[in-house]
Design a protein around this motif. Structure first.
Motif, PDB file in Angstrom:
ATOM      1  N   GLY A 135      18.620 -97.425  26.526  1.00  0.00           N
ATOM      2  CA  GLY A 135      20.372 -96.617  26.217  1.00  0.00           C
ATOM      3  C   GLY A 135      20.704 -98.559  25.807  1.00  0.00           C
ATOM      4  N   LEU A 136      21.522 -99.195  25.992  1.00  0.00           N
ATOM      5  CA  LEU A 136      21.794-100.129  25.602  1.00  0.00           C
ATOM      6  C   LEU A 136      23.497-100.761  26.505  1.00  0.00           C
ATOM      7  CD1 LEU A 136      21.737-102.345  22.665  1.00  0.00           C
ATOM      8  CD2 LEU A 136      24.272-101.922  23.306  1.00  0.00           C
ATOM      9  N   PHE A 137      23.271-102.134  27.146  1.00  0.00           N
ATOM     10  CA  PHE A 137      24.681-102.694  28.115  1.00  0.00           C
ATOM     11  C   PHE A 137      25.083-104.161  27.386  1.00  0.00           C
ATOM     12  CE2 PHE A 137      22.750-100.838  32.243  1.00  0.00           C
ATOM     13  CZ  PHE A 137      21.944-100.866  31.906  1.00  0.00           C
ATOM     14  N   TRP A 138      26.351-104.436  27.822  1.00  0.00           N
ATOM     15  CA  TRP A 138      26.899-105.091  27.781  1.00  0.00           C
ATOM     16  C   TRP A 138      26.818-105.768  28.609  1.00  0.00           C
ATOM     17  CZ3 TRP A 138      27.664-106.953  22.875  1.00  0.00           C
ATOM     18  CH2 TRP A 138      28.026-106.776  21.894  1.00  0.00           C
ATOM     19  N   TYR A 139      27.251-106.761  28.954  1.00  0.00           N
ATOM     20  CA  TYR A 139      28.040-107.820  30.259  1.00  0.00           C
ATOM     21  C   TYR A 139      28.483-108.722  29.631  1.00  0.00           C
ATOM     22  CZ  TYR A 139      24.594-105.567  33.286  1.00  0.00           C
ATOM     23  OH  TYR A 139      23.680-104.965  34.175  1.00  0.00           O
ATOM     24  N   GLN A 140      29.780-108.936  30.361  1.00  0.00           N
ATOM     25  CA  GLN A 140      30.846-109.799  30.310  1.00  0.00           C
ATOM     26  C   GLN A 140      30.540-111.522  31.049  1.00  0.00           C
ATOM     27  OE1 GLN A 140      35.010-109.906  32.032  1.00  0.00           O
ATOM     28  NE2 GLN A 140      35.632-109.619  29.820  1.00  0.00           N
ATOM     29  N   GLN A 141      30.158-112.071  31.069  1.00  0.00           N
ATOM     30  CA  GLN A 141      30.096-113.392  31.128  1.00  0.00           C
ATOM     31  C   GLN A 141      30.632-114.493  31.317  1.00  0.00           C
ATOM     32  OE1 GLN A 141      26.075-115.486  31.117  1.00  0.00           O
ATOM     33  NE2 GLN A 141      26.267-116.191  33.091  1.00  0.00           N
ATOM     34  N   HIS A 142      31.903-114.365  32.240  1.00  0.00           N
ATOM     35  CA  HIS A 142      33.306-116.100  32.359  1.00  0.00           C
ATOM     36  C   HIS A 142      31.726-117.290  32.372  1.00  0.00           C
ATOM     37  CE1 HIS A 142      35.754-113.189  32.777  1.00  0.00           C
ATOM     38  NE2 HIS A 142      36.584-114.123  31.395  1.00  0.00           N
ATOM     39  N   ALA A 143      32.225-118.351  32.153  1.00  0.00           N
ATOM     40  CA  ALA A 143      31.609-119.599  32.186  1.00  0.00           C
ATOM     41  C   ALA A 143      31.387-120.250  33.718  1.00  0.00           C
ATOM     42  CB  ALA A 143      32.577-120.456  31.332  1.00  0.00           C
ATOM     43  N   GLY A 144      30.288-120.312  33.608  1.00  0.00           N
ATOM     44  CA  GLY A 144      30.217-120.328  35.563  1.00  0.00           C
ATOM     45  C   GLY A 144      29.539-119.350  36.585  1.00  0.00           C
ATOM     46  N   GLU A 145      29.913-118.549  36.144  1.00  0.00           N
ATOM     47  CA  GLU A 145      29.837-117.227  36.835  1.00  0.00           C
ATOM     48  C   GLU A 145      28.691-116.542  36.365  1.00  0.00           C
ATOM     49  OE1 GLU A 145      35.108-117.214  37.275  1.00  0.00           O
ATOM     50  OE2 GLU A 145      33.438-114.990  36.672  1.00  0.00           O
ATOM     51  N   ALA A 146      28.415-114.838  37.181  1.00  0.00           N
ATOM     52  CA  ALA A 146      27.493-114.071  37.016  1.00  0.00           C
ATOM     53  C   ALA A 146      28.320-113.258  35.809  1.00  0.00           C
ATOM     54  CB  ALA A 146      26.993-113.669  38.207  1.00  0.00           C
ATOM     55  N   PRO A 147      27.013-112.825  35.306  1.00  0.00           N
ATOM     56  CA  PRO A 147      27.681-111.528  34.052  1.00  0.00           C
ATOM     57  C   PRO A 147      27.378-110.185  34.598  1.00  0.00           C
ATOM     58  CG  PRO A 147      24.699-112.105  33.699  1.00  0.00           C
ATOM     59  CD  PRO A 147      25.294-112.812  35.155  1.00  0.00           C
ATOM     60  N   THR A 148      28.952-109.232  34.325  1.00  0.00           N
ATOM     61  CA  THR A 148      28.756-108.828  34.910  1.00  0.00           C
ATOM     62  C   THR A 148      28.848-106.873  34.150  1.00  0.00           C
ATOM     63  OG1 THR A 148      31.297-109.251  34.310  1.00  0.00           O
ATOM     64  CG2 THR A 148      30.446-109.911  36.583  1.00  0.00           C
ATOM     65  N   PHE A 149      29.231-106.000  34.260  1.00  0.00           N
ATOM     66  CA  PHE A 149      28.518-105.071  33.680  1.00  0.00           C
ATOM     67  C   PHE A 149      30.244-104.534  33.269  1.00  0.00           C
ATOM     68  CE2 PHE A 149      26.742-100.578  32.371  1.00  0.00           C
ATOM     69  CZ  PHE A 149      27.124-100.028  33.184  1.00  0.00           C
ATOM     70  N   LEU A 150      29.613-104.188  31.902  1.00  0.00           N
ATOM     71  CA  LEU A 150      30.868-103.996  30.682  1.00  0.00           C
ATOM     72  C   LEU A 150      30.927-102.254  30.758  1.00  0.00           C
ATOM     73  CD1 LEU A 150      32.279-106.776  28.844  1.00  0.00           C
ATOM     74  CD2 LEU A 150      33.768-105.559  30.609  1.00  0.00           C
ATOM     75  N   SER A 151      29.300-101.662  29.968  1.00  0.00           N
ATOM     76  CA  SER A 151      29.561-100.857  29.513  1.00  0.00           C
ATOM     77  C   SER A 151      28.084-100.358  29.742  1.00  0.00           C
ATOM     78  CB  SER A 151      30.237-100.360  27.868  1.00  0.00           C
ATOM     79  OG  SER A 151      29.702-101.309  27.739  1.00  0.00           O
ATOM     80  N   TYR A 152      27.397 -99.047  29.327  1.00  0.00           N
ATOM     81  CA  TYR A 152      26.400 -98.446  28.764  1.00  0.00           C
ATOM     82  C   TYR A 152      26.319 -97.171  27.850  1.00  0.00           C
ATOM     83  CZ  TYR A 152      20.879 -97.018  29.706  1.00  0.00           C
ATOM     84  OH  TYR A 152      19.946 -97.037  29.344  1.00  0.00           O
ATOM     85  N   ASN A 153      25.879 -97.725  26.426  1.00  0.00           N
ATOM     86  CA  ASN A 153      25.496 -97.093  25.776  1.00  0.00           C
ATOM     87  C   ASN A 153      23.547 -96.113  25.451  1.00  0.00           C
ATOM     88  OD1 ASN A 153      28.259 -98.523  24.797  1.00  0.00           O
ATOM     89  ND2 ASN A 153      28.495 -96.640  23.508  1.00  0.00           N
ATOM     90  N   VAL A 154      24.029 -94.592  25.968  1.00  0.00           N
ATOM     91  CA  VAL A 154      23.062 -93.615  25.648  1.00  0.00           C
ATOM     92  C   VAL A 154      23.109 -92.772  24.276  1.00  0.00           C
ATOM     93  CG1 VAL A 154      20.674 -91.924  26.695  1.00  0.00           C
ATOM     94  CG2 VAL A 154      21.981 -93.926  27.819  1.00  0.00           C
ATOM     95  N   LEU A 155      23.933 -92.459  23.924  1.00  0.00           N
ATOM     96  CA  LEU A 155      23.811 -91.825  22.747  1.00  0.00           C
ATOM     97  C   LEU A 155      24.552 -92.832  21.799  1.00  0.00           C
ATOM     98  CD1 LEU A 155      24.439 -88.055  24.662  1.00  0.00           C
ATOM     99  CD2 LEU A 155      22.148 -89.191  23.419  1.00  0.00           C
ATOM    100  N   ASP A 156      24.673 -91.258  20.830  1.00  0.00           N
ATOM    101  CA  ASP A 156      25.417 -92.519  19.267  1.00  0.00           C
ATOM    102  C   ASP A 156      26.940 -92.117  19.694  1.00  0.00           C
ATOM    103  OD1 ASP A 156      22.923 -91.828  17.060  1.00  0.00           O
ATOM    104  OD2 ASP A 156      23.251 -93.235  18.185  1.00  0.00           O
ATOM    105  N   GLY A 157      27.459 -92.754  18.765  1.00  0.00           N
ATOM    106  CA  GLY A 157      29.214 -92.699  19.176  1.00  0.00           C
ATOM    107  C   GLY A 157      29.932 -93.931  20.288  1.00  0.00           C
ATOM    108  N   LEU A 158      31.240 -93.083  19.993  1.00  0.00           N
ATOM    109  CA  LEU A 158      32.979 -94.648  20.378  1.00  0.00           C
ATOM    110  C   LEU A 158      33.050 -94.282  22.435  1.00  0.00           C
ATOM    111  CD1 LEU A 158      33.576 -97.341  19.178  1.00  0.00           C
ATOM    112  CD2 LEU A 158      35.715 -96.656  19.942  1.00  0.00           C
ATOM    113  N   GLU A 159      32.235 -94.728  23.087  1.00  0.00           N
ATOM    114  CA  GLU A 159      32.880 -95.086  24.643  1.00  0.00           C
ATOM    115  C   GLU A 159      33.644 -95.484  24.663  1.00  0.00           C
ATOM    116  OE1 GLU A 159      28.640 -93.070  26.457  1.00  0.00           O
ATOM    117  OE2 GLU A 159      30.079 -94.422  27.091  1.00  0.00           O
ATOM    118  N   GLU A 160      34.817 -95.767  25.239  1.00  0.00           N
ATOM    119  CA  GLU A 160      35.835 -96.058  25.485  1.00  0.00           C
ATOM    120  C   GLU A 160      36.743 -95.963  27.078  1.00  0.00           C
ATOM    121  OE1 GLU A 160      38.515 -93.773  21.967  1.00  0.00           O
ATOM    122  OE2 GLU A 160      39.313 -95.719  22.432  1.00  0.00           O
ATOM    123  N   LYS A 161      36.661 -97.278  27.122  1.00  0.00           N
ATOM    124  CA  LYS A 161      36.966 -97.495  29.016  1.00  0.00           C
ATOM    125  C   LYS A 161      38.352 -98.841  28.568  1.00  0.00           C
ATOM    126  CE  LYS A 161      32.951 -97.953  31.166  1.00  0.00           C
ATOM    127  NZ  LYS A 161      32.013 -98.458  32.482  1.00  0.00           N
TER     128      LYS A 161
END
Lengths: 113, 110
Positions: B31-57
């Motif tokens: 699978g593939l993850f996306w994380y967001q990280q603001h300056a000086g802070e820790a990464p936070t989980f945004l999304s995880y894709n396993v299958l092809d296609g678009l996942e909306e949140k």
């Protein structure tokens, strides 16, 4: 909510000092990780642990050691701090499952003078 | 081996839409993850894709094409607080470790 805490947000040490960074997670996660993050170099894995008393080297273990005596706690040790170890240190934990999602602590900004 | 590429920096305007791309090469894929990280802070989980296609949140969507080794994160109705670094990470089934991209620094301007 997963909670990962680290012992300090900011730390200043002198060259040659022994430094302990502690990480605690409250979600009974099996896996714990230590990363350092530097501008332009991204997240680099130092060590990880998949069980109590178990550890594996990551990509940049030189100059570091770790300890995991309890499931919830993972310590990173700098035996003799050097200036090139000045960095942001991030701890993460994950549950062994389908996704291996990692949850991060707030980070420790370590400065070695 | 395994490799991840994403642009270093992007700039966008408040209220607009931005797409952050990530390409990867790997022999194993869970699978593939996306994380967001603001300056000086820790990464936070945004999304995880396993299958092809678009996942909306909400305002964020993530797309995956496994055959092309390609993913993107789509941010709609951009807000100033979306200024952050966005990290792409690959779960290649590598003993619980993830392979991290260097991150894309997004600046949202008024």
């Amino acid at each position: 909510d997963v909670k990962v805490t680290q012992s300090s947000r900011y730390l200043v040490k002198r060259t040659g000092e022994k430094v302990f960074l502690e990480c605690v997670q409250d979600m009974d996660h099996e896996n714990m990780f230590w990363y350092r993050q530097d501008p332009g170099l991204g997240l680099r894995l130092i060590y990880f642990s998949y069980d109590v008393k178990m550890k594996e080297k990551g990509d940049i273990p030189e100059g570091y050691s770790v300890s995991r005596e309890k499931k919830e706690r993972f310590s990173l040790i700098l035996e003799s701090a050097s200036t090139n170890q000045t960095s942001m240190y991030l701890c993460a934990s994950s549950w062994t499952g389908r996704t291996d999602t990692q949850y991060f602590g707030p980070g420790t900004r370590l400065t070695v003078l | 081996g395994q490799n991840i590429d994403q642009p270093t920096e992007m700039t966008a305007t408040e209220g607009a839409i931005v797409q952050i791309n990530c390409t990867y090469q790997t022999s194993g894929f869970n699978g593939l993850f996306w994380y967001q990280q603001h300056a000086g802070e820790a990464p936070t989980f945004l999304s995880y894709n396993v299958l092809d296609g678009l996942e909306e949140k909400g305002r964020f969507s993530s797309f995956l094409s496994r055959s092309k080794g390609y993913s993107y994160l789509l941010l709609k109705e951009l807000q100033m607080k979306d200024s952050a670094s966005y990290l792409c990470a690959l779960n290649a089934g590598n003993n619980r470790k993830l392979i991290w991209g260097l991150g894309t620094s997004l600046a949202v301007n008024p």
